[in-house]
Design an enzyme around this catalytic site. Structure first.
Site, PDB file in Angstrom:
ATOM      1  N   ARG A 100       0.805  -1.222   0.000  1.00  0.00           N
ATOM      2  CA  ARG A 100       0.000   0.000   0.000  1.00  0.00           C
ATOM      3  C   ARG A 100       0.837   1.271   0.000  1.00  0.00           C
ATOM      4  NH1 ARG A 100      -2.408  -3.995   2.941  1.00  0.00           N
ATOM      5  NH2 ARG A 100      -4.612  -4.386   2.439  1.00  0.00           N
ATOM      6  N   HIS A 125      -0.964  -2.521  -4.483  1.00  0.00           N
ATOM      7  CA  HIS A 125      -0.394  -3.420  -5.496  1.00  0.00           C
ATOM      8  C   HIS A 125      -0.405  -2.825  -6.910  1.00  0.00           C
ATOM      9  CE1 HIS A 125       0.133  -6.297  -2.432  1.00  0.00           C
ATOM     10  NE2 HIS A 125      -1.006  -6.941  -2.515  1.00  0.00           N
ATOM     11  N   HIS A 198       2.800 -12.935  -5.225  1.00  0.00           N
ATOM     12  CA  HIS A 198       1.675 -12.989  -4.283  1.00  0.00           C
ATOM     13  C   HIS A 198       1.034 -14.381  -4.240  1.00  0.00           C
ATOM     14  CE1 HIS A 198      -1.888 -11.650  -2.070  1.00  0.00           C
ATOM     15  NE2 HIS A 198      -1.355 -10.439  -1.973  1.00  0.00           N
ATOM     16  N   ASP A 270      -1.612  -9.384   8.669  1.00  0.00           N
ATOM     17  CA  ASP A 270      -1.485  -8.737   7.370  1.00  0.00           C
ATOM     18  C   ASP A 270      -0.502  -7.586   7.545  1.00  0.00           C
ATOM     19  OD1 ASP A 270      -1.740  -8.013   4.751  1.00  0.00           O
ATOM     20  OD2 ASP A 270      -3.806  -7.296   4.893  1.00  0.00           O
ATOM     21  N   GLU A 334       5.095 -12.401   1.215  1.00  0.00           N
ATOM     22  CA  GLU A 334       5.494 -11.509   0.135  1.00  0.00           C
ATOM     23  C   GLU A 334       6.791 -10.787   0.514  1.00  0.00           C
ATOM     24  OE1 GLU A 334       1.807  -9.124  -0.729  1.00  0.00           O
ATOM     25  OE2 GLU A 334       1.088 -10.580   0.748  1.00  0.00           O
TER      26      GLU A 334
END
Length: 370
Positions: A100, A125, A198, A270, A334
Site C-alpha cells: 500500500r 499493489h 503474491h 497482514d 510476500e
C-alpha cells in the site's frame, strides 16, 4: 534450438535435460481476445512449476511430501478466466509497487505523484497492476534447471506512475527442489518500484485444509505496525511478548485470535516484518512447515521485509470451475520493501532512477522435516 522453442505453439518439449523440461500450452484468452500461454517447468525429481503469461503468475507448484507424493502447494485455477475476471492476486507478479501507498500520493524529486486509488483511501499493489497485464515469455538456458523469463513494459503514466518501466521476471526450477524468482527493472524517469510474488501457499497440498496448523518462523524481531487502513505508522515495533513473535516456530492459529489492536486492524496477520538480514544479500526470511505432510518451505530473499498475510479476506466464494477457497486456506509470504516507503523517509528507499537497474531475488527452497 532457440528458434524451435520460440516457434512451438502447441505443448511440446522446449528444453530437456536428465528429466528437466519446459513445455507450453494454451491457457485461454484475455478480455480483449489475446492468447494467454501456460508454461510448465519440470525439474529432475518431478518438482514442477506452472507459470502463466497473464500476470507472470505462478499457477501451480508441485512439491513432494515426506513420502515422495507430489501435490500442488499454491492456490490457482485451471484456466485464465478467473484471473481475468479479477481474483485477488493469486500467484501473481505484483507491481509497479507491491503493498500500500497512503492515499495513493507521494512526492518524488519535489513533484507530486497521484496514483490510482483502489483499496479504500489507498493504492494497493499498483492499482490495475502487473498482475492484470499480459507478459511476453521466453525460455532461457540455465545450468541449474529450466527457467522462463517474462517481460512487461509499463508505460509512462500507467496507473499514475512516472517513467516507462521495463520489467523482467525470471522463474527457475532448480535440481534441489527450489524455485528462484528474480526481478530486474529499468526506467526512463525517476519512479518507485517494489516487486513481489503474491502466491497463496498451503503446504498440505489440499486447499480444503486451513493453514492454521502450519508452523511459521520469521527471521525478524520487529514489525511496521499499521493504522486502521493498514498503512504503516512509521514505527519499528519489537515483536517480543506479542502475537507477532515468530522468532521461533509457532502455529499460525496459536495467537491469531488474541485481543490485539494490530490483529483487529488486519483481521488477522497482514503486516510487514522487518528482516534482521537488512536486505541486500540473499538470506533466510521465513521457514514454513506443515507437520502432517512434512513439507518445509524456506523463503530466502534479498529484500529487507516480508509481508505475512494469513488469508483473512478469503471468503469461500466460487472462483472458477468447481474451485472454492475458504477462509484461511492459503497464506502469503510476500518479500518486499516496506509498505508506504515513498512517504516514509526513514524506510529503505524504493526510488529507481534512469541509468540504475532494480534487482531483487527470492528463492523458495523445499525439503522435508527431519
Amino acid at each position: 534450438m532457440l528458434k524451435l522453442m520460440v516457434a512451438c505453439l502447441s505443448m511440446a518439449v522446449m528444453a530437456a535435460s536428465a528429466g528437466a523440461a519446459i513445455t507450453k500450452a494454451p491457457f485461454g484468452k484475455t478480455a480483449d481476445g489475446k492468447a494467454v500461454d501456460l508454461y510448465t517447468l519440470t525439474g529432475k525429481n518431478g518438482f514442477e512449476a506452472k507459470i502463466s503469461t497473464f500476470g507472470a503468475t505462478l499457477v501451480s507448484l508441485k512439491v513432494p511430501d515426506k513420502n515422495g507424493k507430489l501435490a500442488n502447494v499454491v492456490l490457482g485455477f485451471d484456466t485464465v478466466k478467473p484471473y481475468v475476471d479479477g481474483v485477488p492476486f493469486y500467484g501473481a507478479t505484483i507491481g509497479r509497487y507491491g503493498n500500500r501507498i497512503a492515499l495513493g500520493k507521494f512526492t518524488l524529486d519535489g513533484k507530486p505523484v497521484q496514483l490510482t486509488v483502489n483499496d479504500g483511501p489507498n493504492s494497493l499493489h499498483g492499482g490495475k497492476g502487473f498482475d492484470k497485464r499480459l507478459w511476453t515469455a521466453q525460455p532461457v538456458e540455465s545450468k541449474q534447471g529450466p527457467a522462463l523469463k517474462l517481460t512487461y513494459v509499463s508505460a509512462d503514466g500507467e496507473e499514475g506512475y512516472p517513467g516507462q518501466l521495463t520489467v523482467h521476471v525470471t522463474y527457475a526450477v532448480k535440481a534441489d527442489n527450489s524455485l528462484a524468482i528474480s526481478y530486474e527493472a529499468t526506467t526512463t524517469k525517476p519512479t518507485v518500484v517494489n516487486l513481489t510474488n503474491h502466491s497463496y501457499f498451503n503446504l498440505t497440498g489440499d486447499p480444503k485444509n486451513t493453514i492454521l496448523n502450519h508452523l511459521l518462523t520469521l527471521k525478524a524481531d520487529r514489525i511496521t505496525p499499521v493504522d486502521k487502513t493498514l498503512i504503516p505508522t512509521g514505527e519499528l515495533r519489537p515483536v517480543k511478548g506479542t502475537p507477532f513473535d515468530f522468532t521461533k516456530a509457532t502455529a499460525i492459529g496459536a495467537r491469531i485470535g488474541a485481543n490485539d489492536e494490530q490483529l483487529k486492524f488486519g483481521r488477522g496477520y497482514d503486516h510487514n516484518w522487518v528482516l534482521t538480514s537488512g536486505g541486500g544479500k540473499l538470506a533466510t526470511a521465513a521457514i514454513l512447515e506443515d507437520p502432517t505432510s512434512g513439507r518445509v518451505m524456506e523463503v530466502k530473499t534479498t529484500e529487507p521485509g516480508i509481508q505475512f498475510y494469513s488469508g483473512n479476506f478469503m471468503d469461500g466464494k466460487p472462483a472458477g470451475k468447481g474451485t472454492v477457497y475458504n477462509h484461511r486456506t492459503g497464506l502469503c509470504l510476500e518479500t518486499q520493501h516496506f509498505p508506504d516507503s515513498p512517504n516514509k523517509p526513514k524506510f529503505p528507499s524504493t526510488v529507481l532512477k534512469p541509468g540504475q537497474t532494480y534487482h531483487s531475488e527470492t528463492v523458495l527452497v523445499f525439503r522435508n522435516a527431519k
